[in-house]
Scaffold this active site. Structure first.
Site, PDB file in Angstrom:
ATOM      1  N   LEU A  19       0.870  -1.090   0.132  1.00 28.77           N
ATOM      2  CA  LEU A  19      -0.069   0.020  -0.143  1.00 28.77           C
ATOM      3  C   LEU A  19       0.822   1.232  -0.060  1.00 28.77           C
ATOM      4  CD1 LEU A  19      -2.545  -1.029   2.648  1.00 28.77           C
ATOM      5  CD2 LEU A  19      -3.105  -1.162   0.410  1.00 28.77           C
ATOM      6  N   ASP A  62       2.639  -6.207   2.487  1.00 31.77           N
ATOM      7  CA  ASP A  62       3.366  -5.218   3.380  1.00 31.77           C
ATOM      8  C   ASP A  62       4.018  -5.935   4.975  1.00 31.77           C
ATOM      9  OD1 ASP A  62       3.111  -2.446   2.442  1.00 31.77           O
ATOM     10  OD2 ASP A  62       0.784  -2.931   2.497  1.00 31.77           O
ATOM     11  N   ARG A 133      -4.681   5.924  10.129  1.00 37.41           N
ATOM     12  CA  ARG A 133      -4.489   4.132  10.360  1.00 37.41           C
ATOM     13  C   ARG A 133      -4.967   4.110  11.880  1.00 37.41           C
ATOM     14  NH1 ARG A 133      -1.225   1.387   6.521  1.00 37.41           N
ATOM     15  NH2 ARG A 133      -1.820   2.085   4.677  1.00 37.41           N
ATOM     16  N   HIS A 163       2.376   7.748   9.260  1.00 36.08           N
ATOM     17  CA  HIS A 163       2.120   7.130  10.633  1.00 36.08           C
ATOM     18  C   HIS A 163       2.958   8.172  11.493  1.00 36.08           C
ATOM     19  CE1 HIS A 163       1.923   2.804   9.071  1.00 36.08           C
ATOM     20  NE2 HIS A 163       0.905   2.974   9.619  1.00 36.08           N
ATOM     21  N   CYS A 248      10.271   0.709  10.712  1.00 36.99           N
ATOM     22  CA  CYS A 248       9.325  -0.189  10.357  1.00 36.99           C
ATOM     23  C   CYS A 248       9.484  -1.738  10.103  1.00 36.99           C
ATOM     24  CB  CYS A 248       8.836   0.378   9.021  1.00 36.99           C
ATOM     25  SG  CYS A 248       8.153   1.967   8.655  1.00 36.99           S
TER      26      CYS A 248
END
Length: 258
Positions: A19, A62, A133, A163, A248
């Protein structure tokens, strides 16, 4: 002794289908991404981290962004409920991994949504990004899980990036780093250091004053070196094409006592 374990998850063959929301889509080179991931894992290991590889989730494009699936506070693992429905199957393997490590496991439940990338911990303060999110119910459930353990949960707006940790991370002394155009309200953080590059906002604390950073932020690396930090650089260009950053790709578990 506190632990130095890090959860990681190998990129799957569908990585290029991941995404993107705030950037133009670019096609990542999956083979190069695997090489970069292996170099990232090697950098963690070289600085004393024991990496724990979560079972691959090859049907989840992801899934390499393992940080989004769980939030750690002390020995409690809060299993996320990703804001993007397509990512919710990623959490099962992570739940198994943290349970095997002896974590106490809790969950975000419907209607709550929460991505781990929206959480920035500085000592006992837990900043949570309220944005695309992570919703209000997710923030409430985070508070219910962690405040009884001594956390102070602070909700901050996120509207310009995916984020919270796409916008800010923190140095070992608690100073928050951020690229001003991406940060909604820098004044919410007691100490804030503007950095010249977007990816310069992202550091992983390796311990001993060492900071893991992306190769795409050389000016910020120079700034932080001048301030006395030791910078360890990794190339994550293929993950940056999917809004990924150095935070991440792992979940650091510092408070498991072994």
């Amino acid at each position: 002794m506190p632990s130095k374990k890090a959860l990681v998850r190998r990129p799957g063959p569908r990585l290029a289908e991941g995404l993107v929301t705030h950037i133009e889509r670019e096609q990542p080179d999956v083979d190069l991404a695997v090489e970069q991931w292996e170099a990232y894992v090697a950098a963690l290991q070289a600085h004393g981290w024991e990496t724990v590889e979560v079972e691959p989730a090859d049907d989840c494009p992801d899934s390499v962004f393992v940080e989004d699936t769980v939030v750690m506070y002390r020995n409690v693992a809060l299993i996320a409920r990703p804001g993007a429905e397509a990512r919710r199957e990623e959490t099962a393997g992570v739940e198994e991994a943290v349970a095997r490590l002896g974590c106490s496991v809790n969950w975000i439940w419907e209607p709550g949504t929460l991505d781990g990338g929206d959480i920035l911990k500085i000592d006992d303060t837990v900043y949570v990004g309220r944005g695309g999110r992570t919703n209000a119910a997710g923030v409430q459930q985070l508070r219910a899980a962690f405040e009884p353990l001594g956390a102070r949960v602070v909700s901050v707006p996120v509207s310009k990036v995916l984020h919270l940790k796409s916008a800010v991370t923190a140095l070992p002394d608690g100073t928050v780093l951020g690229h001003i155009p991406n940060v909604d309200q820098p004044s919410l953080f007691p100490r804030f250091l503007p950095v010249p590059e977007e990816s310069g906002s992202h550091v992983v604390l390796l311990g001993g004053g060492k900071l893991l950073m992306a190769a795409s932020a050389p000016k910020t690396a120079e700034l932080l070196t001048d301030l006395g930090h030791e910078v360890v650089v990794v190339d994550i260009s293929e993950f940056e094409k999917l809004e990924g950053c150095v935070t991440c790709l792992s979940v650091r578990l510092r408070d498991l006592y072994v």
